[in-house]
Design a protein around this motif. Structure first.
Motif, PDB file in Angstrom:
ATOM      1  N   LEU A 312      42.416  45.286  49.530  1.00 12.26           N
ATOM      2  CA  LEU A 312      41.295  44.426  48.681  1.00 12.26           C
ATOM      3  C   LEU A 312      42.194  43.054  48.308  1.00 12.26           C
ATOM      4  N   PHE A 313      43.309  43.421  47.807  1.00 13.70           N
ATOM      5  CA  PHE A 313      43.902  42.329  47.220  1.00 13.70           C
ATOM      6  C   PHE A 313      45.261  41.687  47.835  1.00 13.70           C
ATOM      7  N   SER A 314      45.205  42.268  49.330  1.00 16.67           N
ATOM      8  CA  SER A 314      46.345  41.870  50.210  1.00 16.67           C
ATOM      9  C   SER A 314      46.762  40.282  50.232  1.00 16.67           C
ATOM     10  N   ASN A 315      45.759  39.504  50.254  1.00 19.77           N
ATOM     11  CA  ASN A 315      46.180  37.909  50.545  1.00 19.77           C
ATOM     12  C   ASN A 315      45.790  37.123  49.221  1.00 19.77           C
ATOM     13  N   LEU A 316      45.547  37.580  48.162  1.00 21.68           N
ATOM     14  CA  LEU A 316      45.262  36.916  46.791  1.00 21.68           C
ATOM     15  C   LEU A 316      46.519  36.470  46.277  1.00 21.68           C
ATOM     16  N   THR A 317      47.108  35.735  46.670  1.00 21.56           N
ATOM     17  CA  THR A 317      48.464  34.987  46.398  1.00 21.56           C
ATOM     18  C   THR A 317      48.322  34.051  45.226  1.00 21.56           C
ATOM     19  N   ASN A 318      47.061  33.637  45.153  1.00 19.56           N
ATOM     20  CA  ASN A 318      46.939  32.733  44.071  1.00 19.56           C
ATOM     21  C   ASN A 318      46.186  33.300  42.682  1.00 19.56           C
ATOM     22  N   LEU A 319      46.260  34.753  42.870  1.00 15.36           N
ATOM     23  CA  LEU A 319      45.137  35.137  41.663  1.00 15.36           C
ATOM     24  C   LEU A 319      46.100  35.332  40.168  1.00 15.36           C
ATOM     25  N   SER A 320      45.477  34.671  39.380  1.00 12.30           N
ATOM     26  CA  SER A 320      46.293  34.528  38.114  1.00 12.30           C
ATOM     27  C   SER A 320      45.562  35.693  37.108  1.00 12.30           C
ATOM     28  N   SER A 321      44.224  36.023  37.279  1.00 14.86           N
ATOM     29  CA  SER A 321      43.571  36.824  36.117  1.00 14.86           C
ATOM     30  C   SER A 321      42.702  37.972  36.992  1.00 14.86           C
ATOM     31  N   LEU A 322      42.836  39.149  36.542  1.00 11.08           N
ATOM     32  CA  LEU A 322      42.275  40.304  37.106  1.00 11.08           C
ATOM     33  C   LEU A 322      41.561  41.011  35.841  1.00 11.08           C
ATOM     34  N   GLU A 323      40.186  41.393  35.925  1.00 11.99           N
ATOM     35  CA  GLU A 323      39.589  42.265  35.083  1.00 11.99           C
ATOM     36  C   GLU A 323      38.682  43.168  35.441  1.00 11.99           C
ATOM     37  N   LEU A 324      38.860  44.523  35.120  1.00 13.30           N
ATOM     38  CA  LEU A 324      37.770  45.416  35.411  1.00 13.30           C
ATOM     39  C   LEU A 324      36.885  45.674  34.278  1.00 13.30           C
ATOM     40  N   ARG A 325      35.282  45.675  34.590  1.00 11.13           N
ATOM     41  CA  ARG A 325      34.514  45.892  33.316  1.00 11.13           C
ATOM     42  C   ARG A 325      33.899  47.161  33.715  1.00 11.13           C
ATOM     43  N   ASN A 326      33.458  47.837  32.856  1.00 15.16           N
ATOM     44  CA  ASN A 326      32.564  48.857  32.893  1.00 15.16           C
ATOM     45  C   ASN A 326      33.232  50.108  34.165  1.00 15.16           C
ATOM     46  N   CYS A 327      34.434  50.016  34.191  1.00 13.39           N
ATOM     47  CA  CYS A 327      35.019  50.887  35.233  1.00 13.39           C
ATOM     48  C   CYS A 327      34.785  52.396  35.004  1.00 13.39           C
ATOM     49  N   ARG A 328      34.306  53.087  36.130  1.00 11.77           N
ATOM     50  CA  ARG A 328      34.256  54.462  35.841  1.00 11.77           C
ATOM     51  C   ARG A 328      35.231  55.439  36.406  1.00 11.77           C
ATOM     52  N   LEU A 329      36.336  54.750  36.604  1.00  7.85           N
ATOM     53  CA  LEU A 329      37.600  55.707  37.073  1.00  7.85           C
ATOM     54  C   LEU A 329      38.310  56.154  35.886  1.00  7.85           C
ATOM     55  N   ARG A 330      38.927  57.551  35.996  1.00  8.44           N
ATOM     56  CA  ARG A 330      39.773  57.868  35.103  1.00  8.44           C
ATOM     57  C   ARG A 330      41.264  57.444  34.799  1.00  8.44           C
ATOM     58  N   GLU A 331      41.626  57.189  36.079  1.00  4.57           N
ATOM     59  CA  GLU A 331      42.836  56.236  35.990  1.00  4.57           C
ATOM     60  C   GLU A 331      42.923  55.296  37.093  1.00  4.57           C
ATOM     61  N   VAL A 332      43.718  54.207  36.952  1.00  2.87           N
ATOM     62  CA  VAL A 332      44.083  53.241  37.871  1.00  2.87           C
ATOM     63  C   VAL A 332      45.572  52.959  38.251  1.00  2.87           C
ATOM     64  N   GLU A 333      46.026  53.396  39.214  1.00  4.85           N
ATOM     65  CA  GLU A 333      47.493  53.097  39.542  1.00  4.85           C
ATOM     66  C   GLU A 333      47.538  51.427  40.061  1.00  4.85           C
ATOM     67  N   PHE A 334      47.771  50.607  39.129  1.00  2.00           N
ATOM     68  CA  PHE A 334      47.948  49.276  39.621  1.00  2.00           C
ATOM     69  C   PHE A 334      48.914  48.914  40.581  1.00  2.00           C
ATOM     70  N   ASP A 335      50.214  49.675  40.544  1.00  2.00           N
ATOM     71  CA  ASP A 335      51.120  49.631  41.318  1.00  2.00           C
ATOM     72  C   ASP A 335      50.783  49.745  42.742  1.00  2.00           C
ATOM     73  N   ASP A 336      50.061  50.879  42.961  1.00  2.00           N
ATOM     74  CA  ASP A 336      49.341  51.150  44.272  1.00  2.00           C
ATOM     75  C   ASP A 336      48.598  50.132  44.726  1.00  2.00           C
ATOM     76  N   VAL A 337      47.656  50.002  43.966  1.00  2.00           N
ATOM     77  CA  VAL A 337      46.610  48.908  44.311  1.00  2.00           C
ATOM     78  C   VAL A 337      47.065  47.326  44.550  1.00  2.00           C
ATOM     79  N   LEU A 338      48.073  46.921  43.728  1.00  2.00           N
ATOM     80  CA  LEU A 338      48.289  45.456  43.778  1.00  2.00           C
ATOM     81  C   LEU A 338      49.612  45.187  44.538  1.00  2.00           C
ATOM     82  N   GLY A 339      50.387  46.159  44.424  1.00  2.00           N
ATOM     83  CA  GLY A 339      51.873  45.836  44.825  1.00  2.00           C
ATOM     84  C   GLY A 339      52.572  44.825  44.378  1.00  2.00           C
ATOM     85  N   GLN A 340      53.519  44.140  44.946  1.00  2.00           N
ATOM     86  CA  GLN A 340      54.226  43.219  44.082  1.00  2.00           C
ATOM     87  C   GLN A 340      54.014  41.756  44.528  1.00  2.00           C
TER      88      GLN A 340
END
Length: 372
Positions: A312-340
């Motif tokens: 979902l984020f693989s080509n978002l090289t210009n992304l400067s702000s990311l926000e989750l609202r009313n997220c229904r998950l218990r945990e989020v591994e941003f390392d796995d999702v976003l990478g470097q």
């Protein structure tokens, strides 16, 4: 100052150009106001004035008149004599109706009616051939259908009918060839959207219309699209998919907000929107977002219930702000999702997400702002 003092003063200031009586205790204006033949601007904001004298129509040079929050219910028919009037502000007055002679204000460019008790727009409003801006938001008594004569407003650029109780817009809307902004947010009774002018750059409407909205892909100059707010009707449609596929064709979009709590969208590929910089969208099932454009700078996902994938984020090289609202998950591994690869990501937020127990983000070394 009381009305007698004002009457006496007017007799000595017949060449006056600007008159402000704002927030004064005046409840009426003297008939002698019509003697101010050179008056250009009249400010009566916050006064106790309940009516204007007939002589107000003698102010042939008046270009601007403001009556914000004055407790008046009607305008005199002589108002049609203000042949030089460019701006008329009636915001938050008790105006119930506009006289038919309002159509005589041929030079009027701006008409403020927001927060009034207005019940209908007169058909003669279509005669305002120079009107560029019509503000009629929060007119809760404004009901039924907007008159078809509105199509005669050939210079209109902004039409704001937000938070009114209108039910229909006329088919003549597509004749507003210069219209750039159309605001319909909070119009919960609106039944459908007619064909709109291709000149539109900003459009707002309530989300329940997505189940009945026509294909709006022809709005190729649209820059901002906002489909937000809770609506009572939404529960009626929540089992079906809203019609949003046409959004993929809006090639000029720079800002897109499609927010409807708990509604699952059909698959949509927004990678086609190469100019999109800001995206705020309900995302119950992240896999419904088949693609996002690399131009994105700000991304806000609402109501996420399923795990996000790195793709979902693989080509978002210009992304400067990311926000989750009313997220229904218990945990989020941003390392796995976003990478470097998100080197420009400086802001990260997780709001209104009571189920969240764990966030992991050690590799986001460029992070400057964290809101949890």
């Amino acid at each position: 100052m009381h009305v007698g003092e004002l009457h006496h003063s007017i007799g000595e200031m017949t060449r006056l150009k600007y008159l402000s009586l704002s927030s004064s205790a005046l409840t009426t204006l003297p008939d002698s106001i019509g003697k101010l033949k050179f008056l250009l601007e009249l400010d009566l904001d916050g006064t106790g004035i309940t009516e204007l004298p007939h002589s107000i129509g003698d102010l042939k040079m008046l270009t601007k008149m403001s009556l914000v929050m004055a407790p008046m219910k009607r305008l005199p028919n002589s108002i049609g004599g203000l042949e030089s009037l460019i701006e008329l502000n009636l915001e938050d007055t008790h105006i119930i109706e506009l006289p038919a002679c309002i159509g005589n204000l041929k030079r009027l460019e701006v008409l403020h009616l927001s927060g009034t008790a207005l019940r209908v727009l007169p058909k003669t409003i279509g005669m305002l051939e120079n009107l560029k801006r019509l503000e009629a938001s929060c007119c809760q008594n404004l009901e039924g259908e907007i008159p078809s004569e509105i199509g005669g407003l050939c210079c209109l650029r902004t039409l704001n009918l937000s938070w009114s109780n209108i039910r229909r817009l006329p088919a003549t809307m597509n004749q507003l060839s210069h219209l750039q902004q159309l605001h319909l947010v909070g119009c919960h009774g609106l039944e459908q959207i007619p064909e709109l002018p291709v000149s539109l750059k900003e459009l707002e409407f309530p989300p329940h219309l997505l189940w009945t909205a026509p294909d709006l892909s022809y709005l190729t100059t649209l820059v901002n699209l906002h489909i937000t707010e809770k609506t009572p009707q939404l529960l009626e449609f929540i089992r079906g998919f809203p019609k949003i596929e046409w959004i993929e064709e809006l090639s000029s979009l720079e800002r897109l907000e499609v927010i409807m709590r708990d509604v699952t969208f059909p698959p949509i590929n927004l990678a086609t929107l190469s100019r999109l910089r800001v995206l705020k969208i309900t995302c119950v099932e992240p896999r419904s977002l088949m693609g996002l454009p690399s131009s994105l700078e700000e991304l806000c996902l609402f109501d996420v219930k399923w795990l996000m994938e790195r793709s979902l984020f693989s080509n978002l090289t210009n992304l400067s702000s990311l926000e989750l609202r009313n997220c229904r998950l218990r945990e989020v591994e941003f390392d796995d999702v976003l990478g470097q690869q998100l080197v420009k990501l400086h802001g990260l937020g997780v709001r209104d997400s009571e189920l969240i127990e764990r966030l992991s983000m050690p590799t986001l070394k460029g992070l400057q702002r964290l809101i949890v």
